[in-house]
Motif scaffolding. Structure first.
Motif, mmCIF file in Angstrom:
data_model
loop_
_atom_site.group_PDB
_atom_site.id
_atom_site.type_symbol
_atom_site.label_atom_id
_atom_site.label_comp_id
_atom_site.label_asym_id
_atom_site.label_seq_id
_atom_site.Cartn_x
_atom_site.Cartn_y
_atom_site.Cartn_z
ATOM 1 N N ALA A 167 0.812 -1.217 0.000
ATOM 2 C CA ALA A 167 0.000 0.000 0.000
ATOM 3 C C ALA A 167 0.846 1.268 0.000
ATOM 4 C CB ALA A 167 -0.936 0.003 1.210
ATOM 5 N N THR A 168 2.060 1.180 0.524
ATOM 6 C CA THR A 168 2.927 2.352 0.597
ATOM 7 C C THR A 168 4.047 2.304 -0.445
ATOM 8 O OG1 THR A 168 4.192 1.223 2.330
ATOM 9 C CG2 THR A 168 2.483 2.754 3.037
ATOM 10 N N ASN A 169 3.872 1.433 -1.426
ATOM 11 C CA ASN A 169 4.857 1.285 -2.518
ATOM 12 C C ASN A 169 6.233 0.836 -2.030
ATOM 13 O OD1 ASN A 169 3.074 2.126 -4.630
ATOM 14 N ND2 ASN A 169 3.328 4.232 -3.921
ATOM 15 N N ALA A 170 6.278 0.191 -0.875
ATOM 16 C CA ALA A 170 7.532 -0.380 -0.387
ATOM 17 C C ALA A 170 7.723 -1.752 -1.014
ATOM 18 C CB ALA A 170 7.510 -0.492 1.131
ATOM 19 N N ALA A 171 8.912 -2.277 -0.916
ATOM 20 C CA ALA A 171 9.174 -3.609 -1.478
ATOM 21 C C ALA A 171 8.340 -4.639 -0.716
ATOM 22 C CB ALA A 171 10.657 -3.942 -1.357
ATOM 23 N N PRO A 172 7.521 -5.434 -1.425
ATOM 24 C CA PRO A 172 6.695 -6.425 -0.741
ATOM 25 C C PRO A 172 7.552 -7.472 -0.036
ATOM 26 C CG PRO A 172 6.635 -6.767 -3.114
ATOM 27 C CD PRO A 172 7.341 -5.469 -2.882
ATOM 28 N N LEU A 173 7.131 -7.843 1.155
ATOM 29 C CA LEU A 173 7.886 -8.786 1.959
ATOM 30 C C LEU A 173 7.677 -10.213 1.470
ATOM 31 C CD1 LEU A 173 6.898 -7.255 5.408
ATOM 32 C CD2 LEU A 173 8.905 -6.720 4.017
ATOM 33 N N VAL A 174 8.546 -11.093 1.906
ATOM 34 C CA VAL A 174 8.437 -12.510 1.575
ATOM 35 C C VAL A 174 7.470 -13.168 2.540
ATOM 36 C CG1 VAL A 174 9.708 -14.686 1.447
ATOM 37 C CG2 VAL A 174 10.779 -12.575 0.646
ATOM 38 N N ALA A 175 6.650 -14.087 2.047
ATOM 39 C CA ALA A 175 5.709 -14.817 2.893
ATOM 40 C C ALA A 175 6.333 -16.134 3.340
ATOM 41 C CB ALA A 175 4.406 -15.079 2.141
ATOM 42 N N ASN A 176 5.917 -16.601 4.499
ATOM 43 C CA ASN A 176 6.446 -17.841 5.065
ATOM 44 C C ASN A 176 5.312 -18.796 5.399
ATOM 45 O OD1 ASN A 176 9.456 -17.088 5.554
ATOM 46 N ND2 ASN A 176 8.311 -15.367 6.411
ATOM 47 N N PHE A 177 5.655 -20.050 5.569
ATOM 48 C CA PHE A 177 4.660 -21.049 5.973
ATOM 49 C C PHE A 177 4.705 -21.204 7.487
ATOM 50 C CE2 PHE A 177 3.601 -25.420 7.172
ATOM 51 C CZ PHE A 177 2.305 -25.484 6.695
ATOM 52 N N TYR A 178 3.514 -21.241 8.104
ATOM 53 C CA TYR A 178 3.404 -21.454 9.543
ATOM 54 C C TYR A 178 2.508 -22.663 9.790
ATOM 55 C CZ TYR A 178 5.223 -16.696 9.742
ATOM 56 O OH TYR A 178 6.006 -15.583 9.575
ATOM 57 N N ASP A 179 2.942 -23.511 10.677
ATOM 58 C CA ASP A 179 2.195 -24.727 10.962
ATOM 59 C C ASP A 179 0.773 -24.389 11.431
ATOM 60 O OD1 ASP A 179 1.899 -27.535 11.286
ATOM 61 O OD2 ASP A 179 2.177 -27.301 13.440
ATOM 62 N N GLY A 180 -0.211 -24.977 10.783
ATOM 63 C CA GLY A 180 -1.619 -24.751 11.130
ATOM 64 C C GLY A 180 -2.256 -23.582 10.419
ATOM 65 N N ALA A 181 -1.436 -22.718 9.791
ATOM 66 C CA ALA A 181 -1.976 -21.506 9.169
ATOM 67 C C ALA A 181 -2.799 -21.799 7.929
ATOM 68 C CB ALA A 181 -0.840 -20.553 8.817
ATOM 69 N N SER A 182 -2.615 -22.968 7.324
ATOM 70 C CA SER A 182 -3.340 -23.281 6.091
ATOM 71 C C SER A 182 -4.711 -23.897 6.351
ATOM 72 C CB SER A 182 -2.509 -24.243 5.232
ATOM 73 O OG SER A 182 -2.320 -25.479 5.909
ATOM 74 N N ALA A 183 -5.026 -24.207 7.616
ATOM 75 C CA ALA A 183 -6.335 -24.788 7.923
ATOM 76 C C ALA A 183 -7.439 -23.810 7.537
ATOM 77 C CB ALA A 183 -6.420 -25.118 9.411
ATOM 78 N N LYS A 184 -8.498 -24.312 6.937
ATOM 79 C CA LYS A 184 -9.596 -23.453 6.525
ATOM 80 C C LYS A 184 -10.337 -22.926 7.749
ATOM 81 C CE LYS A 184 -8.817 -23.978 2.158
ATOM 82 N NZ LYS A 184 -8.194 -22.892 1.380
ATOM 83 N N ALA A 185 -10.780 -21.691 7.656
ATOM 84 C CA ALA A 185 -11.468 -21.029 8.769
ATOM 85 C C ALA A 185 -12.823 -20.549 8.271
ATOM 86 C CB ALA A 185 -10.630 -19.859 9.280
ATOM 87 N N TYR A 186 -13.858 -21.340 8.517
ATOM 88 C CA TYR A 186 -15.191 -21.043 8.004
ATOM 89 C C TYR A 186 -16.126 -20.591 9.121
ATOM 90 C CZ TYR A 186 -13.597 -23.729 3.910
ATOM 91 O OH TYR A 186 -12.898 -24.193 2.818
ATOM 92 N N ALA A 187 -17.079 -19.743 8.762
ATOM 93 C CA ALA A 187 -18.045 -19.254 9.744
ATOM 94 C C ALA A 187 -18.856 -20.393 10.351
ATOM 95 C CB ALA A 187 -18.983 -18.241 9.079
ATOM 96 N N GLU A 188 -19.046 -21.471 9.605
ATOM 97 C CA GLU A 188 -19.817 -22.613 10.099
ATOM 98 C C GLU A 188 -19.172 -23.263 11.313
ATOM 99 O OE1 GLU A 188 -18.935 -22.066 7.017
ATOM 100 O OE2 GLU A 188 -20.798 -21.897 5.872
ATOM 101 N N ASP A 189 -17.888 -22.985 11.545
ATOM 102 C CA ASP A 189 -17.176 -23.599 12.667
ATOM 103 C C ASP A 189 -17.232 -22.758 13.929
ATOM 104 O OD1 ASP A 189 -16.212 -25.910 11.209
ATOM 105 O OD2 ASP A 189 -14.962 -24.496 10.115
ATOM 106 N N ALA A 190 -18.007 -21.694 13.918
ATOM 107 C CA ALA A 190 -18.189 -20.895 15.130
ATOM 108 C C ALA A 190 -19.232 -21.573 16.017
ATOM 109 C CB ALA A 190 -18.651 -19.484 14.777
#
Length: 281
Positions: A176-199
């Motif tokens: 958003a500020t035209n800075a160099a975009p950072l690198v993304a990393n993988f985090y354990d559990g972060a890929s689990a789907k998060a749906y409203a039905e699970d509330a």
């Protein structure tokens, strides 16, 4: 053809998603690079192709699914830099509708339409009218975190989700500020789907209302017995027996009324917090 920023956004989303997973508590079920088996089955049916395991999905198929089902769904090409990526990542993790709800709520008074998870002209216009994109991205990510914390799967995947959202926030604000975009990393559990039905469902207030009513009713009965005791005062034995009943009824009634009022307060507060976090999606 995909824009250069869409390709860069996809690369970062794929880094967060990792490879094939099939965690027993992940509502997405078998998932590879963020594509669930259900989504992959639907995609192949739309192409007139037979079903096959998502484990063998090709990069060409992944790119097409992400383009049509997530980037186009949030109108990524019509959104400002940074906001597009934040919405895109949220759509992959929780569905496009939920991600758009976070945006609409984050826009606050700038958005005059309904919070319905639909990316219409009014939503896009409101986004493009915002000058402080960093602050908007912060609010979107705050909405997302509030939503995630309400899910039953938060104790299992919360640490990974929180790390992912923090990184999405940082990458989006850099764009958003035209800075160099950072690198993304993988985090354990972060890929689990998060749906409203699970509330979890909001607590019911009916038992509390019943308990409060019973407590009040018991108090009325105790008052009636007190009147009867006064009339039977000359008959000491009957008066003493009724007095004991009055004491028990008064205590039980008070406990019921206090407990009912306390639970009712908790249930309404919990329901309000759920509504604030989940939104209409």
């Amino acid at each position: 053809m995909a824009s250069s920023r869409q390709k860069e956004a996809l690369a970062r989303v794929l880094a967060h998603e990792g490879g094939y997973v099939n965690h027993p508590r992940d509502p997405g079920g078998p998932t590879n690079k963020g594509v669930t088996q259900r989504v992959y089955d639907s995609y192949r049916r739309s192409k007139g192709l037979g079903a096959q395991s998502v484990q063998v999905i090709s990069m060409k198929e992944i790119a097409e699914i992400y383009d049509r089902q997530y980037w186009d769904a949030v109108h990524g090409d019509e959104l400002p830099a940074g906001v597009d990526y934040v919405l895109f990542d949220g759509a992959v993790n929780s569905g496009p509708k939920q991600s758009i709800v976070w945006l609409q709520r984050a826009l606050g008074a700038a958005y005059k339409g309904r919070v319905d998870g639909t990316m219409g002209f009014s939503t896009i216009a409101a986004v493009n009218a915002v000058n402080d994109r960093d602050a908007l991205i912060d609010r979107i990510c705050d909405q997302r975190l509030s939503f995630l914390r309400q899910l039953r799967t938060w104790p299992t995947f919360g640490r990974g989700w929180a790390a992912r959202v923090a990184e999405v926030r940082a990458i989006g604000k850099a764009w958003a500020t035209n800075a160099a975009p950072l690198v993304a990393n993988f985090y354990d559990g972060a890929s689990a789907k998060a749906y409203a039905e699970d509330a979890p469902a909001a607590p019911m207030t009916a038992p509390a209302d019943a308990a409060t009513g019973a407590g009040i009713g018991g108090g009325v009965v105790a008052g009636t017995l007190q009147s009867l005791q006064d009339q039977l005062l000359p008959f000491s034995y009957a008066s003493e027996w009724i007095g004991k009943v009055i004491v028990v009824l008064t205590i039980v009634s008070a406990l019921l009324a206090i407990g009912g009022l306390a639970w009712s307060w908790y249930a309404r507060r919990k329901a309000k917090r759920l509504a604030e976090a989940m939104g209409p999606a």
